[in-house]
Scaffold this motif. Sequence first.
Motif, PDB file in Angstrom:
ATOM      1  N   SER A 412      28.719 -10.617  15.078  1.00  0.00           N
ATOM      2  CA  SER A 412      28.031 -10.087  16.248  1.00  0.00           C
ATOM      3  C   SER A 412      27.621  -8.659  15.933  1.00  0.00           C
ATOM      4  O   SER A 412      28.326  -7.957  15.200  1.00  0.00           O
ATOM      5  CB  SER A 412      28.968 -10.116  17.465  1.00  0.00           C
ATOM      6  N   GLY A 413      26.500  -8.215  16.465  1.00  0.00           N
ATOM      7  CA  GLY A 413      26.003  -6.876  16.177  1.00  0.00           C
ATOM      8  C   GLY A 413      26.679  -5.811  17.022  1.00  0.00           C
ATOM      9  O   GLY A 413      27.410  -6.102  17.979  1.00  0.00           O
ATOM     10  N   TYR A 414      26.436  -4.570  16.644  1.00  0.00           N
ATOM     11  CA  TYR A 414      27.034  -3.439  17.355  1.00  0.00           C
ATOM     12  C   TYR A 414      26.018  -2.305  17.398  1.00  0.00           C
ATOM     13  O   TYR A 414      25.370  -1.991  16.382  1.00  0.00           O
ATOM     14  CB  TYR A 414      28.303  -2.969  16.646  1.00  0.00           C
ATOM     15  N   VAL A 415      25.892  -1.674  18.579  1.00  0.00           N
ATOM     16  CA  VAL A 415      24.959  -0.561  18.780  1.00  0.00           C
ATOM     17  C   VAL A 415      25.686   0.530  19.545  1.00  0.00           C
ATOM     18  O   VAL A 415      26.387   0.247  20.521  1.00  0.00           O
ATOM     19  CB  VAL A 415      23.711  -1.010  19.575  1.00  0.00           C
ATOM     20  N   MET A 416      25.525   1.803  19.116  1.00  0.00           N
ATOM     21  CA  MET A 416      26.145   2.902  19.850  1.00  0.00           C
ATOM     22  C   MET A 416      25.188   4.071  19.965  1.00  0.00           C
ATOM     23  O   MET A 416      24.541   4.460  18.998  1.00  0.00           O
ATOM     24  CB  MET A 416      27.419   3.382  19.174  1.00  0.00           C
ATOM     25  N   LEU A 417      25.129   4.628  21.177  1.00  0.00           N
ATOM     26  CA  LEU A 417      24.338   5.828  21.436  1.00  0.00           C
ATOM     27  C   LEU A 417      25.275   7.019  21.552  1.00  0.00           C
ATOM     28  O   LEU A 417      26.329   6.933  22.169  1.00  0.00           O
ATOM     29  CB  LEU A 417      23.559   5.710  22.745  1.00  0.00           C
ATOM     30  N   MET A 418      24.866   8.147  20.973  1.00  0.00           N
ATOM     31  CA  MET A 418      25.572   9.407  21.151  1.00  0.00           C
ATOM     32  C   MET A 418      24.555  10.513  21.386  1.00  0.00           C
ATOM     33  O   MET A 418      23.472  10.491  20.797  1.00  0.00           O
ATOM     34  CB  MET A 418      26.442   9.743  19.923  1.00  0.00           C
ATOM     35  N   PRO A 419      24.876  11.479  22.243  1.00  0.00           N
ATOM     36  CA  PRO A 419      23.934  12.574  22.481  1.00  0.00           C
ATOM     37  C   PRO A 419      23.770  13.451  21.249  1.00  0.00           C
ATOM     38  O   PRO A 419      24.724  13.695  20.510  1.00  0.00           O
ATOM     39  CB  PRO A 419      24.569  13.348  23.640  1.00  0.00           C
ATOM     40  N   SER A 420      22.569  13.924  21.028  1.00  0.00           N
ATOM     41  CA  SER A 420      22.309  14.828  19.915  1.00  0.00           C
ATOM     42  C   SER A 420      22.790  16.234  20.264  1.00  0.00           C
ATOM     43  O   SER A 420      22.550  16.707  21.372  1.00  0.00           O
ATOM     44  CB  SER A 420      20.818  14.870  19.596  1.00  0.00           C
ATOM     45  N   PRO A 421      23.445  16.922  19.315  1.00  0.00           N
ATOM     46  CA  PRO A 421      23.889  18.285  19.601  1.00  0.00           C
ATOM     47  C   PRO A 421      22.794  19.328  19.484  1.00  0.00           C
ATOM     48  O   PRO A 421      22.993  20.482  19.862  1.00  0.00           O
ATOM     49  CB  PRO A 421      24.983  18.518  18.545  1.00  0.00           C
ATOM     50  N   VAL A 422      21.624  18.938  18.955  1.00  0.00           N
ATOM     51  CA  VAL A 422      20.567  19.940  18.749  1.00  0.00           C
ATOM     52  C   VAL A 422      19.355  19.730  19.640  1.00  0.00           C
ATOM     53  O   VAL A 422      18.586  20.655  19.872  1.00  0.00           O
ATOM     54  CB  VAL A 422      20.119  19.973  17.270  1.00  0.00           C
ATOM     55  N   GLY A 423      19.153  18.529  20.148  1.00  0.00           N
ATOM     56  CA  GLY A 423      18.005  18.273  21.008  1.00  0.00           C
ATOM     57  C   GLY A 423      18.447  18.017  22.432  1.00  0.00           C
ATOM     58  O   GLY A 423      19.237  17.110  22.687  1.00  0.00           O
ATOM     59  N   ASP A 424      17.987  18.790  23.363  1.00  0.00           N
ATOM     60  CA  ASP A 424      18.384  18.651  24.757  1.00  0.00           C
ATOM     61  C   ASP A 424      17.890  17.322  25.308  1.00  0.00           C
ATOM     62  O   ASP A 424      16.699  17.129  25.514  1.00  0.00           O
ATOM     63  CB  ASP A 424      17.826  19.811  25.580  1.00  0.00           C
ATOM     64  N   GLY A 425      18.814  16.386  25.514  1.00  0.00           N
ATOM     65  CA  GLY A 425      18.434  15.072  26.021  1.00  0.00           C
ATOM     66  C   GLY A 425      18.091  14.065  24.948  1.00  0.00           C
ATOM     67  O   GLY A 425      17.797  12.904  25.253  1.00  0.00           O
ATOM     68  N   ASP A 426      18.115  14.469  23.670  1.00  0.00           N
ATOM     69  CA  ASP A 426      17.870  13.541  22.565  1.00  0.00           C
ATOM     70  C   ASP A 426      19.116  12.702  22.309  1.00  0.00           C
ATOM     71  O   ASP A 426      20.235  13.085  22.666  1.00  0.00           O
ATOM     72  CB  ASP A 426      17.493  14.294  21.293  1.00  0.00           C
ATOM     73  N   TRP A 427      18.917  11.551  21.634  1.00  0.00           N
ATOM     74  CA  TRP A 427      20.020  10.637  21.344  1.00  0.00           C
ATOM     75  C   TRP A 427      20.020  10.248  19.874  1.00  0.00           C
ATOM     76  O   TRP A 427      18.969  10.198  19.235  1.00  0.00           O
ATOM     77  CB  TRP A 427      19.886   9.370  22.194  1.00  0.00           C
ATOM     78  N   VAL A 428      21.206   9.943  19.363  1.00  0.00           N
ATOM     79  CA  VAL A 428      21.378   9.376  18.028  1.00  0.00           C
ATOM     80  C   VAL A 428      21.886   7.952  18.214  1.00  0.00           C
ATOM     81  O   VAL A 428      22.845   7.717  18.960  1.00  0.00           O
ATOM     82  CB  VAL A 428      22.384  10.201  17.199  1.00  0.00           C
ATOM     83  N   VAL A 429      21.221   6.998  17.565  1.00  0.00           N
ATOM     84  CA  VAL A 429      21.516   5.580  17.795  1.00  0.00           C
ATOM     85  C   VAL A 429      21.960   4.928  16.486  1.00  0.00           C
ATOM     86  O   VAL A 429      21.204   4.900  15.510  1.00  0.00           O
ATOM     87  CB  VAL A 429      20.287   4.840  18.351  1.00  0.00           C
TER      88      VAL A 429
END
Length: 471
Positions: A412-429
């Motif tokens: 089964s797949g896995y996906v996680m979002l985390m907020p970016s520390p350098v972009g206001d409102g950006d995400w790392v996926v």
Amino acid sequence: MAVNGHVEQADNGDFSVQVRRRELVPADSPLPESWLPLSNLDLLLPPVYPTFFFVYEKPIDIHLKFQSMISALKKALSKMLIPCFPLAGEVVTSPTGEPEIHCNNNGVEFIEAYADIELRNLDLHHPDASVAGKLVPKRPTAVLCLQVTELKCGGTVLSCTLDHRVSDGYSAKMFLDAWAEMTTSGTISAAPTFRRSLLSPRRLGLPDKSLNDLYRVAPPALPYTPRAHEYAGRIYYMKAEAMASLQALAGSSHGTKRTKFEAFSGCMWKAMAKSAGDGETCKMGVIIDGRSRLVDDVRSMDTMARYYGNVLSLPYSESEAKELTCNPLSWVADQVHDFLESRVTTDHFLGLVDWVEAHKPHQLMTSLVYKGTMEGPSFAVSNGRVFQPSRLDFGWGKPILGSCYFPWGVDSGYVMLMPSPVGDGDWVVYMHLFNHQLNMVEAELCDILEPLKLANLMSSSSPICRGGATF
């Protein structure tokens, strides 16, 4: 216990990694030996090891040496292990056949390494090649394993690998925040609690039968996929404006605004459904933290906020792939909202504790993982919004990136979002999916997901020059 005067070197494709020192760091004060049971919600997790890692540019203070950073980290860690004493223990099997923590102060595994690559050249978009076994350990040997890797340019990568039976993502965040605080100030503002009675079952009765659809007794061997070689990891960057556009499209037909997480999850569900075969369904699970649901007053709210362990549920929903692809995103986001609303409740989490109690001592597991992708696409989405990487300043600056690495080994797949520390409102996926599913997701979401490039996150004032010599 340490490996001294010995350098392990592994040639890992584009760059090599040297392990300069590997040791077990215990608490700096003697601790009494004890045994700590796992909670009922811990018992839902198999022995898998997620990793969270954080990338730092070269310190602005040119006089700050890497060895000084390592010394400060280990000194603070040994202090942290006094209130966090179970993390210095070992997971063993109890007389009843269940896993428990032997709190023996054996120590946290601490690895000091050197990578022969500059930060700007590190390809984190393909973490299977750049992270696995290099910036994170190949085989963690303790409840908690920490690795600090110095890069050729003076940058640093700090990784934290945890036994999931002991820690969930919220717990990892709580430990990392406190470790950074201890490193810079010598103290922590709030100590974690390992009070298992917070998750005690109620009087045994008949557990909610609906939980039989979400969880089940595991087979003697976990269903690790024979197709593991077909999975791949990717890390993407998502700008705030792309997320805002997605959220607008996901707005309910009734005028109800959907959350960013509901919008993204719905978008992923639609994209994954396009990788399904004729007549197949597509299953999406969402990992939910229940701490805020298990409180009834201000005092218990504070205690649950400091609870260290797993307080998770993984409900999922299954729909015909054709239905998901033909309907607009707003309709799919409504489905996400509706199935989450029925599960993010106090009764759901209390019932889950009771359900596990009724099925002890069997190993249990989520049905989403058990059913797997052989019956159609299947994946789980985790919301890492609790992580605030900007808080993880250990004395040499804030990270420019935080993400995870978790090839969990099931079908089964896995996906996680985390907020970016350098972009206001950006995400790392982060994504761990079949190769053909990644190709489909990239084709469908090319307007909102960008391949991660560290050079785009580096500050123009960094001592690490992007295009010239490294100072």
